[in-house]
Design a protein around this motif. Structure first.
Motif, PDB file in Angstrom:
ATOM      1  N   GLN A   1       1.195  -0.883  -0.597  1.00  0.00           N
ATOM      2  CA  GLN A   1       0.172   0.163   0.079  1.00  0.00           C
ATOM      3  C   GLN A   1       0.667   1.071   0.219  1.00  0.00           C
ATOM      4  OE1 GLN A   1      -2.116  -1.056   3.272  1.00  0.00           O
ATOM      5  NE2 GLN A   1      -4.269  -0.952   1.974  1.00  0.00           N
ATOM      6  N   ALA A   2       0.511   2.164  -0.679  1.00  0.00           N
ATOM      7  CA  ALA A   2       1.137   3.538  -0.480  1.00  0.00           C
ATOM      8  C   ALA A   2       0.670   4.294   0.596  1.00  0.00           C
ATOM      9  CB  ALA A   2       0.533   4.044  -1.828  1.00  0.00           C
ATOM     10  N   PHE A   3       1.402   5.093   0.576  1.00  0.00           N
ATOM     11  CA  PHE A   3       0.807   6.140   2.459  1.00  0.00           C
ATOM     12  C   PHE A   3      -0.149   6.797   1.833  1.00  0.00           C
ATOM     13  CE2 PHE A   3       1.649  10.655   4.412  1.00  0.00           C
ATOM     14  CZ  PHE A   3       1.276  10.007   5.451  1.00  0.00           C
ATOM     15  N   ASP A   4      -1.180   6.681   3.085  1.00  0.00           N
ATOM     16  CA  ASP A   4      -2.730   7.589   3.024  1.00  0.00           C
ATOM     17  C   ASP A   4      -2.389   7.656   4.774  1.00  0.00           C
ATOM     18  OD1 ASP A   4      -5.177   7.881   3.334  1.00  0.00           O
ATOM     19  OD2 ASP A   4      -5.964   6.729   3.289  1.00  0.00           O
TER      20      ASP A   4
ATOM     21  N   ASP B   1      -1.338   1.773   9.907  1.00  0.00           N
ATOM     22  CA  ASP B   1      -0.637   0.686   9.602  1.00  0.00           C
ATOM     23  C   ASP B   1      -0.801  -0.388  10.563  1.00  0.00           C
ATOM     24  OD1 ASP B   1      -0.636   1.207   6.263  1.00  0.00           O
ATOM     25  OD2 ASP B   1      -0.247   2.706   7.571  1.00  0.00           O
ATOM     26  N   LEU B   2      -0.088   0.751  12.082  1.00  0.00           N
ATOM     27  CA  LEU B   2       0.282  -0.469  12.719  1.00  0.00           C
ATOM     28  C   LEU B   2      -0.072   0.597  14.033  1.00  0.00           C
ATOM     29  CD1 LEU B   2       4.351  -1.053  12.134  1.00  0.00           C
ATOM     30  CD2 LEU B   2       2.263  -2.383  11.762  1.00  0.00           C
ATOM     31  N   ARG B   3      -0.894  -0.238  15.103  1.00  0.00           N
ATOM     32  CA  ARG B   3      -1.085  -0.068  15.988  1.00  0.00           C
ATOM     33  C   ARG B   3      -0.548  -0.613  17.140  1.00  0.00           C
ATOM     34  NH1 ARG B   3      -6.160   3.369  15.959  1.00  0.00           N
ATOM     35  NH2 ARG B   3      -6.826   2.529  13.866  1.00  0.00           N
ATOM     36  N   GLY B   4      -0.180   0.024  18.524  1.00  0.00           N
ATOM     37  CA  GLY B   4       0.749  -0.061  19.633  1.00  0.00           C
ATOM     38  C   GLY B   4       0.360   0.502  21.262  1.00  0.00           C
TER      39      GLY B   4
ATOM     40  N   ARG C   1       0.353   9.227  17.560  1.00  0.00           N
ATOM     41  CA  ARG C   1       0.159   8.959  15.930  1.00  0.00           C
ATOM     42  C   ARG C   1       1.538   9.536  15.420  1.00  0.00           C
ATOM     43  NH1 ARG C   1      -3.556   9.798  10.999  1.00  0.00           N
ATOM     44  NH2 ARG C   1      -3.034  11.025  12.027  1.00  0.00           N
ATOM     45  N   THR C   2       2.180   8.811  14.417  1.00  0.00           N
ATOM     46  CA  THR C   2       3.828   9.046  14.241  1.00  0.00           C
ATOM     47  C   THR C   2       4.099   8.170  12.526  1.00  0.00           C
ATOM     48  OG1 THR C   2       5.882   9.694  14.101  1.00  0.00           O
ATOM     49  CG2 THR C   2       4.826   7.802  15.965  1.00  0.00           C
ATOM     50  N   VAL C   3       4.923   8.255  12.077  1.00  0.00           N
ATOM     51  CA  VAL C   3       5.724   7.938  11.041  1.00  0.00           C
ATOM     52  C   VAL C   3       6.554   6.784  10.718  1.00  0.00           C
ATOM     53  CG1 VAL C   3       3.725   9.208   9.980  1.00  0.00           C
ATOM     54  CG2 VAL C   3       6.323   9.665   9.607  1.00  0.00           C
TER      55      VAL C   3
ATOM     56  N   MET D   1       6.082   4.965   2.640  1.00  0.00           N
ATOM     57  CA  MET D   1       5.455   5.443   4.113  1.00  0.00           C
ATOM     58  C   MET D   1       4.806   4.634   4.355  1.00  0.00           C
ATOM     59  SD  MET D   1       6.081   9.378   5.473  1.00  0.00           S
ATOM     60  CE  MET D   1       4.948   9.624   4.942  1.00  0.00           C
ATOM     61  N   GLY D   2       4.280   4.927   6.250  1.00  0.00           N
ATOM     62  CA  GLY D   2       3.113   4.102   6.620  1.00  0.00           C
ATOM     63  C   GLY D   2       2.743   5.011   7.843  1.00  0.00           C
TER      64      GLY D   2
END
Ligand SMILES: [Cu+2]
Length: 461
Positions: free
Chosen positions: A363-366, A371-374, A439-441, A455-456
């Motif tokens: 997937q391209a960045f949106d 994309d990931l949760r912790g 929220r970061t990347v 990027m995600g």
């Protein structure tokens, strides 16, 4: 927060330009240094088109505070930083504090500072932090042209360990490594191919200068190196001398690690000691590095790899007379052993060369997708696989990690990292303690790839 107006450093073009002109006259150039005073660094930093002389040519670059590279910010753990970025560029921008574990609300890659407006970044330098960091634009889609135009500067966090006699007595210098190409006196625009391979320039500069010479006063040098290029890799060797790696991206190693060569991918930093064994002039050589770029991906399909360049001198170090280097420090930092990860996450880099698009997990960045949760405090085993044909340096904001293995081999030393290079088809296994919530990347630090989708989003609760 109230600001004492008089104590704010206002970087009009005048102040820094005069500083810069003086520095350029000396044989060894280094960006101007702005140091925190009494625990505070209050600063107004304009980002603006600036006329400069680069490698003997007149050039109109985009700079922070009128200098190329931007001013070096020097702070200590616990210092308060309050930096107002004044956007005098003809388009929107923002700032990323590369490598600093500070709240994502402050170091916010989703923020946009429109042209003509200003934004204040306020944070406290984390305790226990030390090392060589940097700041640069991070507005998705615009990062590559803005970084290539000159917008980058270093941030040094000083440490109590700097007072070890083997380090304190050394002669310290910063080396911002960055390439540039000029066309009609301006940074050359990106071609379609640059957006695939990442843009490299023919002027390979150290602190904005071409092949400078450093006349050392002491027999031991401590060099802080930063790769602030868009896409160029710096594979370095010093003639007749090994390099002693003492710090990686996020701070000190546990002990010095001897290197014959140092490879810095875009975004990475390293601190090395140079111990002169004899008098003389020794060149720091830029060695060829094959990163899998394609010569003609757009027009006629894959025409094989671009030829690797020959080795060339990047700079020259001149040893003092009768040099007697300091002993190496025996112990540096104590770093935690990270064990028993609670979850395993997997990311795969992907390329579509023909379309000039780049992906993570297909997937391209949106910016609207997580994309990931912790959760804060979790220890994650993060497996990053490079499914592409080019090298891609993986970079994670906010949460420094330790590299467990790279390309199937254990990583040779324990270190805090925020950027790690993956060759084609390699897997990196990283241990990531999730830190500050928000929220970061994460992304490839060949910034063209980031701008084109690689990027995600990571959200930590
Ligand atoms: Cu990449």
């Amino acid at each position: 927060m109230r600001t004492d107006r008089r104590s704010v450093l206002k970087l009009g073009a005048g102040l820094l330009l005069s500083h810069w002109v003086r520095a350029q006259r000396a044989s060894w150039p280094e960006p101007p240094v702005l140091r925190a005073q009494e625990g505070r660094l209050l600063l107004e930093l304009p980002a603006a088109p600036t006329r400069l002389k680069v490698a003997g040519r007149e050039a109109l670059l985009w700079t922070y505070g009128g200098s190329f590279p931007g001013p070096t910010l020097r702070v200590r753990p616990g210092d308060e930083v309050r930096l107002t970025l004044v956007n005098r560029l003809p388009e929107a921008t923002n700032l990323h504090w590369h490598g600093l574990p500070i709240p994502p609300k402050v170091d916010d890659p989703f923020r946009e500072i429109p042209k003509g407006e200003a934004w204040t970044y306020a944070f406290t330098v984390p305790k226990e932090l030390a090392g060589t960091f940097w700041y640069h634009p991070h507005l998705h889609g615009k990062v590559a042209p803005q970084l290539f135009a000159g917008l980058a500067g270093a941030l040094v966090v000083e440490s109590p360990l700097d007072r070890l006699p083997e380090l304190q007595e050394a002669e310290e210098h910063l080396l911002v490594l960055k390439d540039l190409a000029l066309e009609n006196g301006q940074p050359a625009p990106h071609t379609p191919m640059d957006w695939v391979n990442g843009k490299e320039g023919d002027l390979v500069l150290v602190n904005g200068a071409l092949r400078p010479t450093l006349q050392a006063q002491k027999a031991t040098l401590r060099l802080r190196l930063l790769n602030a290029a868009n896409a160029r890799y710096f594979r370095l060797r010093l003639e007749d001398h090994p390099l002693y790696l003492i710090a990686a991206d996020g701070g000190f190693l546990e002990e010095p690690y001897e290197l014959e060569e140092l490879l810095l991918a875009p975004g990475e930093r390293a601190e090395v000691l140079v111990r002169f064994r004899k008098e003389g002039a020794f060149r720091l050589l830029l060695l060829p590095y094959e990163r899998g770029v394609h010569a003609m991906p757009m027009a006629h399909g894959m025409h094989g790899m671009a030829p690797a360049d020959q080795e060339e001198p990047l700079l020259t170090l001149v040893a003092p007379q009768n040099p007697k280097p300091l002993p190496l420090p025996l112990r540096l930092a104590r770093l935690p052993r990270l064990e028993k990860p609670q979850a395993t996450w997997r990311l795969v880099f992907g390329e579509d060369m023909m379309a000039g698009r780049f992906f993570i997990n297909g997937q391209a960045f949106d910016p609207k997708r997580v994309d990931l949760r912790g959760q804060q405090g979790q220890l994650i085993l993060l497996e990053v696989e490079n499914g592409g044909d080019m090298d891609h340096p993986f970079h994670l904001h906010t949460h420094p990690f330790q590299v467990l293995s790279l390309g199937g081999k254990p990583f040779p030393h324990r270190a805090w990292k925020d950027t790690v290079n993956l060759k084609a088809k390699e897997v990196a296994r990283l241990l990531v303690p999730l830190g500050l919530p928000g929220r970061t990347v994460f992304h490839c630090h060949i910034v063209e790839h980031e701008d084109r989708g690689m990027m995600g989003v990571l959200e930590v609760g």
